[in-house]
Enzyme design. Structure first.
Site, PDB file in Angstrom:
ATOM      1  N   ARG A 111       0.716  -1.150  -0.023  1.00  0.00           N
ATOM      2  CA  ARG A 111       0.223   0.055   0.158  1.00  0.00           C
ATOM      3  C   ARG A 111       1.065   1.270  -0.020  1.00  0.00           C
ATOM      4  O   ARG A 111       2.044   1.271   0.601  1.00  0.00           O
ATOM      5  CB  ARG A 111      -1.008  -0.121   1.309  1.00  0.00           C
ATOM      6  CG  ARG A 111      -0.318  -0.029   2.531  1.00  0.00           C
ATOM      7  CD  ARG A 111      -1.086  -0.650   3.479  1.00  0.00           C
ATOM      8  NE  ARG A 111      -0.648  -1.972   3.543  1.00  0.00           N
ATOM      9  CZ  ARG A 111      -0.971  -2.865   4.574  1.00  0.00           C
ATOM     10  NH1 ARG A 111      -1.644  -2.173   5.737  1.00  0.00           N
ATOM     11  NH2 ARG A 111      -0.820  -4.066   4.824  1.00  0.00           N
ATOM     12  N   ASP A 161      -0.533   4.081   4.713  1.00  0.00           N
ATOM     13  CA  ASP A 161      -1.494   3.207   5.723  1.00  0.00           C
ATOM     14  C   ASP A 161      -1.223   4.433   6.982  1.00  0.00           C
ATOM     15  O   ASP A 161      -0.196   4.783   7.528  1.00  0.00           O
ATOM     16  CB  ASP A 161      -0.791   2.024   6.269  1.00  0.00           C
ATOM     17  CG  ASP A 161      -1.757   1.208   6.609  1.00  0.00           C
ATOM     18  OD1 ASP A 161      -2.945   1.502   6.875  1.00  0.00           O
ATOM     19  OD2 ASP A 161      -1.171  -0.021   7.252  1.00  0.00           O
ATOM     20  N   ASP A 185      -2.987   4.710  10.727  1.00  0.00           N
ATOM     21  CA  ASP A 185      -3.612   4.216  11.746  1.00  0.00           C
ATOM     22  C   ASP A 185      -3.734   5.126  13.048  1.00  0.00           C
ATOM     23  O   ASP A 185      -2.771   5.711  13.430  1.00  0.00           O
ATOM     24  CB  ASP A 185      -3.060   2.877  12.131  1.00  0.00           C
ATOM     25  CG  ASP A 185      -2.940   1.760  11.251  1.00  0.00           C
ATOM     26  OD1 ASP A 185      -4.149   1.680  10.456  1.00  0.00           O
ATOM     27  OD2 ASP A 185      -2.275   0.902  11.342  1.00  0.00           O
TER      28      ASP A 185
END
Ligand code: PAF
Length: 437
Positions: free
Chosen positions: A96, A99, A101
């Site tokens: 990816r 990312d 989070d």
């Protein structure tokens, strides 16, 4: 408006990783209601996980203050990921470009289908811990996701699962009798990777033990089991006492038919009715969309498939491959009973099954010859007393039609008699499944 201190984990392993991470921090800083206080440097980390082979990640952490509520901030993170070219919904564990989070939101605990804060696994991830350390944070003082609750009351377990369902979660159930080993943890990990919420159950079910069987002596180690469940990311563990599972006036039992005939069903009368009753009760309490069972107990799996179909539980039964010791012994909670000599003798079961599978691969199509081959190999081991060898149809384990076989599953059970108590071991192998060893 009050600001909350927030930590975001950033990662990238596709495209110009450094530029993407730098850009993400700038983008975050430009969002109304967000102030980026600082960011760590970017750390190189090899990919670890179940996905396809892929390049290393660059990871780091950003510290922000924000007036945005948690879900609004999550929306911002998803939008920035999408701008960086991440297709949503993103396949799990695939490369990816970006990312993001939400690791910590003040000291809040948030548990919704799309957001859990503190991030349940941040403290296990070196690629999060190192950047947080670099920012000078005391790792042990930071909030962590609470350990999965051990729930003893059936109504409490059902209520928790109901809140998960109400939040739209896909719920996975992993029923066990505890004494967890790598076979069980493979079920937990599979459930974790496929479901939003995972419940494990630990209950040594008296209904499935016959007189003289090892109910009282069945290995139990709840503290260790709870730790393994926590390590596997399980969300709740149902650990009822017998009286909590079956009220004193409990009197309804599930009958089982053809799937429970012969093999284990023949040798252990009432065993599968006991299994079916407890599994039906657990499915009724948790109402999971998915329930995970090991292929090691192949006849049990066939009985449960039948139960779910016949009684109309809205649950997909997910079969999980046998996990073996390096020498081929199928993992089982009862392996701990084996003394050293029986432990070494026990590999004969897998050797016997493999020998028949190789014969099939070389063109043997005679059922009796295949079964005989298993018998012959088991007979070379004087410590093993064979209970049965069967070659049955895949999935439902019904008898194969007459004539040459074009596949099927070989099932074997034997007792090992050398230790303090006889130990019954089961194993099975598909003749054709390419995923089998
Ligand atoms: O396989 C087991 O551990 C048990 O038979 C089960 C399915 C949990 C039911 O007690």
């Amino acid at each position: 408006m009050r600001e909350t201190l927030v930590y975001i984990g950033l990662g990238s392993n596709e495209g110009d990783r450094r530029a993407q991470l730098d850009r993400a921090v700038v983008r975050l800083g430009g969002v109304p209601g967000v102030r980026v206080l600082r960011a760590s440097t970017w750390h190189e980390n090899a990919f670890v996980g179940d996905g396809p082979p892929q390049g290393a990640f660059l990871n780091g952490v950003a510290e922000l203050r924000t007036t945005l509520p948690p879900h609004a901030l999550l929306g911002v993170l998803k939008a920035i990921e999408a701008e960086a070219g991440r297709s949503l919904p993103a396949p799990r564990h695939h490369p990816r470009p970006l990312d993001l989070d939400l690791l910590l939101y003040g000291d809040a605990t948030i548990d919704t289908r799309d957001l859990r804060v503190p991030h349940p696994r941040w403290h296990e991830r070196a690629f999060v811990i190192e950047p947080l350390r670099e920012l000078g944070l005391a790792i042990d003082a930071l909030p962590r996701w609470p350990r999965p609750p051990a729930i003893e009351v059936a109504a409490g377990f059902a209520a928790l699962c109901s809140t998960w369902h109400a939040g739209g979660a896909v719920v996975g159930l992993v029923p066990t009798m505890g004494a967890l080993h790598a076979g069980h943890t493979s079920l937990l990990h599979r459930a974790r990777s496929e479901c939003d919420r995972v419940a494990a159950t630990i209950f040594v079910n008296p209904l499935q033990f016959g007189p003289g069987e090892d109910f009282a002596a069945y290995p139990r180690d709840l503290a260790r089991d709870l730790q393994l469940c926590a390590d596997a990311g399980v969300d709740a563990v149902f650990t009822p006492a017998v009286a909590a599972m079956y009220e004193p006036d409990f009197c309804s039992h599930v009958g089982v038919g053809a799937a429970a005939e012969g093999m284990e069903g023949g040798l252990r009368p009432g065993h599968f009715a006991g299994v079916a009753t407890v599994v039906a009760r657990l499915l009724a309490l948790a109402r999971p969309q998915r329930a995970y069972f090991g292929e090691k107990d192949a006849q049990q799996l066939a009985v449960i498939r039948r139960l779910v179909r016949d009684l109309g539980f809205p649950t997909a039964v997910v079969p999980c491959p046998i996990v073996r010791e390096p020498d081929g012994l199928a993992m089982s909670s009862r392996n701990v009973y084996l003394d050293a000599a029986d432990r070494s003798a026990s590999t004969v079961l897998f050797r016997a099954l493999s020998s028949a599978r190789h014969a099939f691969a070389r063109g043997e199509r005679d059922r009796e010859a295949l079964v005989q081959r298993v018998r012959a190999v088991v007979a070379t081991e004087p410590r093993a007393a064979l209970d049965y060898v069967e070659l049955r149809r895949e999935i439902d384990l019904q008898p194969l039609p007459p004539g040459p076989v074009d596949g099927g599953r070989l099932l074997v059970a034997a007792r090992f008699l050398g230790g303090a108590r006889p130990v019954r071991l089961l194993d099975n192998l598909s003749l054709t499944d390419p995923a089998q060893p």
